[in-house]
Write an enzyme that holds these catalytic residues in place. Sequence first.
Site, PDB file in Angstrom:
ATOM      1  N   GLU A  86     -10.028   3.261   1.964  1.00  0.00           N
ATOM      2  CA  GLU A  86      -9.251   2.157   1.890  1.00  0.00           C
ATOM      3  C   GLU A  86      -8.230   2.235   3.055  1.00  0.00           C
ATOM      4  O   GLU A  86      -7.274   3.293   3.140  1.00  0.00           O
ATOM      5  CB  GLU A  86      -8.563   1.732   0.514  1.00  0.00           C
ATOM      6  N   THR A 131     -11.813  -5.495  -3.750  1.00  0.00           N
ATOM      7  CA  THR A 131     -12.418  -6.291  -2.785  1.00  0.00           C
ATOM      8  C   THR A 131     -13.663  -5.713  -2.242  1.00  0.00           C
ATOM      9  O   THR A 131     -14.589  -6.364  -1.700  1.00  0.00           O
ATOM     10  CB  THR A 131     -11.480  -7.050  -1.993  1.00  0.00           C
ATOM     11  N   ASN A 167       0.831  -1.360  -0.016  1.00  0.00           N
ATOM     12  CA  ASN A 167       0.009  -0.079  -0.026  1.00  0.00           C
ATOM     13  C   ASN A 167       0.848   1.226   0.084  1.00  0.00           C
ATOM     14  O   ASN A 167       1.983   1.137   0.218  1.00  0.00           O
ATOM     15  CB  ASN A 167      -0.895  -0.012   1.296  1.00  0.00           C
ATOM     16  N   CYS A 200     -11.895   0.114  -5.120  1.00  0.00           N
ATOM     17  CA  CYS A 200     -11.229  -1.102  -4.148  1.00  0.00           C
ATOM     18  C   CYS A 200     -11.888  -2.275  -4.682  1.00  0.00           C
ATOM     19  O   CYS A 200     -13.021  -2.548  -4.630  1.00  0.00           O
ATOM     20  CB  CYS A 200     -11.266  -0.752  -2.698  1.00  0.00           C
ATOM     21  N   CYS A 237      -5.952  -7.475  -3.573  1.00  0.00           N
ATOM     22  CA  CYS A 237      -6.271  -6.394  -4.114  1.00  0.00           C
ATOM     23  C   CYS A 237      -6.929  -6.827  -5.593  1.00  0.00           C
ATOM     24  O   CYS A 237      -6.180  -7.112  -6.192  1.00  0.00           O
ATOM     25  CB  CYS A 237      -5.278  -5.249  -4.302  1.00  0.00           C
ATOM     26  N   GLY A 238      -8.407  -6.892  -5.538  1.00  0.00           N
ATOM     27  CA  GLY A 238      -8.953  -7.178  -6.690  1.00  0.00           C
ATOM     28  C   GLY A 238      -8.549  -6.236  -8.028  1.00  0.00           C
ATOM     29  O   GLY A 238      -8.307  -6.725  -9.117  1.00  0.00           O
TER      30      GLY A 238
END
Length: 321
Positions: A217, A228, A64, A226, A73-74
Amino acid sequence: MIHAFLKVHGSGNTFYLYNTNDENELDWIHLTKWLCDKNNEGGADGLLLVLPSKTADAKMRVINADGSEASMCGNGLRCVARYVCEKLGKTHANIETMKATLHVKEEAQIFESIPTYAVEISPVSFDLSTLPMVYKNQTEIKHQIIEEFSPSIKFTAVSVPNPHLIGILEDRNISDFTHQEQLAQFLNSENDYCVDGINVSYVYPLKNDTIFVRTFERGVGFTNACGTAMTASALVSNLNGAVDAEVVTVYNPGGFVKCEVKQQNDDFQLTLIGNATFTAEYEIDIKQLDYSIIEIKETKEQEQYEKCINFVNKELTALTS
């Protein structure tokens, strides 16, 4: 020494992507903080590392902006999926993440000619210990008013595997950032509920198959999207009757995605489908902890994505007016 990076994004969630065979090659925390500084070429939300895997086609690590590491992290996974698939000449692959090996595949374009990938989001758990989160003596929080957080918003806590607190709004207060920001900052500082922090998303249902999601986030702050969080929001909206479709369109400040929610008994199969955009190639000179950008080669992909943003803005105006 010159190192090659890609600047990429999924739904406006922006990352630098770096491929290496040496997991300890560089000081990732120090480098990520430098890369993500908004005064440095606009910054980014994090660094995606593509590494060798003994059990899958590749391994992904997510650092991050503040130097912390995310378990998944999708949006980033879609970009890694494209990178790995194109590198291997495949249309699908398996990517190792911190807590699971996930299946990814190339998908039909979500909008015009934008490169699109579908990624598995797993595992799913409503057990507060998996987030971790503590609230009284409860083991779950499902569509529940928590007076300490808000007298009117119903929250659900879920890990996918990143920890998420999802609040569904029944009115148009989604336009007010203040409450969400204050709650998220509280839960991501020293508090009695979430020792490791949590992602906080507010959801506004638009149609029976469409929602809008805004996410604060952990380690980043308010983000364009984001992955997810959007998938968790689609799941929670489905479970609580805010939508009734298996495939949910999720609008966000950075664009939109499709989230597929399938349930078999107590098991959930979640799929996140959206863009994987490569905006530029960077050559960066790295000498220990000293960094400098040598060259930037822009792609044309962002121009196409801007058409998608314009489409989303028109759709949102029509749905909320």
